[in-house]
Design a protein around this motif. Structure first.
Motif, PDB file in Angstrom:
ATOM      1  N   GLY A  17       0.806  -1.215   0.000  1.00  0.00           N
ATOM      2  CA  GLY A  17       0.000   0.000   0.000  1.00  0.00           C
ATOM      3  C   GLY A  17       0.834   1.257   0.000  1.00  0.00           C
ATOM      4  O   GLY A  17       2.030   1.242  -0.325  1.00  0.00           O
ATOM      5  N   PHE A  18       0.178   2.350   0.446  1.00  0.00           N
ATOM      6  CA  PHE A  18       0.759   3.680   0.288  1.00  0.00           C
ATOM      7  C   PHE A  18       0.483   4.528   1.527  1.00  0.00           C
ATOM      8  O   PHE A  18      -0.434   4.243   2.300  1.00  0.00           O
ATOM      9  N   VAL A  19       1.275   5.586   1.677  1.00  0.00           N
ATOM     10  CA  VAL A  19       1.129   6.503   2.804  1.00  0.00           C
ATOM     11  C   VAL A  19       1.124   7.930   2.273  1.00  0.00           C
ATOM     12  O   VAL A  19       1.995   8.314   1.476  1.00  0.00           O
ATOM     13  N   GLU A  20       0.169   8.711   2.735  1.00  0.00           N
ATOM     14  CA  GLU A  20       0.056  10.101   2.333  1.00  0.00           C
ATOM     15  C   GLU A  20       1.318  10.883   2.710  1.00  0.00           C
ATOM     16  O   GLU A  20       1.970  10.591   3.722  1.00  0.00           O
ATOM     17  N   GLY A  21       1.659  11.877   1.930  1.00  0.00           N
ATOM     18  CA  GLY A  21       2.775  12.752   2.271  1.00  0.00           C
ATOM     19  C   GLY A  21       2.433  13.673   3.426  1.00  0.00           C
ATOM     20  O   GLY A  21       1.274  14.043   3.630  1.00  0.00           O
ATOM     21  N   THR A  22       3.435  14.055   4.181  1.00  0.00           N
ATOM     22  CA  THR A  22       3.219  14.906   5.353  1.00  0.00           C
ATOM     23  C   THR A  22       2.993  16.362   4.945  1.00  0.00           C
ATOM     24  O   THR A  22       3.684  16.896   4.082  1.00  0.00           O
ATOM     25  N   SER A  23       2.016  17.008   5.581  1.00  0.00           N
ATOM     26  CA  SER A  23       1.767  18.437   5.388  1.00  0.00           C
ATOM     27  C   SER A  23       2.159  19.236   6.625  1.00  0.00           C
ATOM     28  O   SER A  23       1.878  20.429   6.722  1.00  0.00           O
ATOM     29  N   GLU A  24       2.788  18.543   7.577  1.00  0.00           N
ATOM     30  CA  GLU A  24       3.307  19.163   8.798  1.00  0.00           C
ATOM     31  C   GLU A  24       4.657  18.540   9.112  1.00  0.00           C
ATOM     32  O   GLU A  24       4.968  17.435   8.670  1.00  0.00           O
ATOM     33  N   GLY A  25       5.464  19.258   9.892  1.00  0.00           N
ATOM     34  CA  GLY A  25       6.733  18.700  10.317  1.00  0.00           C
ATOM     35  C   GLY A  25       7.907  19.077   9.436  1.00  0.00           C
ATOM     36  O   GLY A  25       7.911  20.123   8.781  1.00  0.00           O
ATOM     37  N   ARG A  26       8.894  18.204   9.408  1.00  0.00           N
ATOM     38  CA  ARG A  26      10.164  18.465   8.731  1.00  0.00           C
ATOM     39  C   ARG A  26      10.062  18.320   7.220  1.00  0.00           C
ATOM     40  O   ARG A  26       9.140  17.686   6.694  1.00  0.00           O
ATOM     41  N   ILE A  27      11.041  18.882   6.530  1.00  0.00           N
ATOM     42  CA  ILE A  27      11.239  18.614   5.109  1.00  0.00           C
ATOM     43  C   ILE A  27      12.412  17.649   4.978  1.00  0.00           C
ATOM     44  O   ILE A  27      13.239  17.534   5.887  1.00  0.00           O
TER      45      ILE A  27
END
Length: 289
Positions: free
Chosen positions: A122-132
């Motif tokens: 499966g897959f995981v959404e990209g983060t819109s908070e936190g580190r780059i």
């Protein structure tokens, strides 16, 4: 191999766009296309953001990651990572090897063998908070249409705009032919899709109902980047727990692997989303009529 859609993307027998320089260039042209979708449907942004920049959904698509399982049960985390030495992005595979967590290029012969001998989970959404992922970068103030990447490097748990989605909002503001960073992201994304399949694109593209994501998903189908058949397959998203969310917000391949090892992958092709956005998932069945 055959070609699909009005853009004639090169597709394999399984229906996924293959990694080729032709497909990289076609994707670049597609995300710069202002006719297949209306200019008003590019998404929100400041003046100039779309002069050389991709559609809004692009930053979400390239920020997401995939999960595969080896025959011995070990999980592998697949993502677009940052290369500090070259100041470009590249696709990576991260897994445990002899009790150590190692990250290797997804283009390497070793990674290709691991992909061949593994199962997609499966897959995981990209983060819109936190580190780059480009931790410590110091872009000049005018970079990426006045969006230097370091402005979006936040502490995990901070609700300010940050994380890999906002990082790639920056990188995809310039996907012109001369943009080394933007082109490296597109190249990496095609490699990532070749390892995760076209459902990876469809599931993540459905991650929003706002910012014209449904219209942009329609355009991806019309262009041939994903098939209409796959786009109709709905993966009901699962919620990422708070502790896993904080690990993913560290934006390192190592912490992301630790995070996905804590998630449940018992059913095939799961899609994990964060609490802040899961209610915006687009569950409409027919998008491309």
């Amino acid at each position: 191999m055959y070609q699909r859609g009005i853009y004639r993307f090169e597709v394999n027998e399984a229906g996924s766009v293959i990694y080729s320089q032709n497909n990289v260039e076609l994707l670049r042209k597609l995300w710069l296309d202002r006719k297949i979708i209306n200019f008003t449907e590019l998404g929100p942004g400041d003046p100039g953001d779309f002069d050389y920049g991709a559609w809004h959904s692009a930053c979400h698509l390239v920020a997401a990651g995939g999960v595969r399982k080896l025959i011995d049960g070990r999980l592998m985390w697949l993502e677009i990572s940052y290369n500090y030495d070259l100041n470009v992005y590249y696709p990576t595979l991260t897994a445990r090897f002899n009790n150590n967590i190692l990250t290797i290029p997804l283009k390497s012969p070793e990674a290709k063998e691991y992909i061949y001998n593994s199962e997609l989970l499966g897959f995981v959404e990209g983060t819109s908070e936190g580190r780059i992922s480009a931790r410590g970068i110091l872009d000049n103030d005018r970079s990426f249409n006045n969006n230097p990447r370091q402005e979006y490097d936040q502490h995990p748990g901070d609700s300010k705009e940050g994380g890999k989605v906002w990082e790639h909002w920056c990188t995809t503001r310039d996907i012109s032919e001369t943009s080394k960073i933007g082109l490296s992201v597109l190249d990496s994304y095609l490699v990532l899709i070749s390892a995760c399949g076209e459902m990876f694109v469809s599931a993540v593209a459905r991650g929003r109902t706002d910012y014209f994501h449904p219209q942009q998903l329609d355009a991806l189908i019309k262009a041939g980047f994903i098939s209409n058949t796959v786009s109709q397959h709905l993966i009901q998203p699962s919620l990422i727990s708070d502790n896993c969310s904080l690990l993913l917000q560290e934006a390192t391949p190592e912490n992301s692997l630790i995070a996905i090892e804590l998630l449940d992958w018992c059913s095939p092709l799961k899609y994990y989303m964060f609490k802040r956005s899961i209610n915006n998932w687009n569950n409409r069945l027919a998008l491309n009529k």
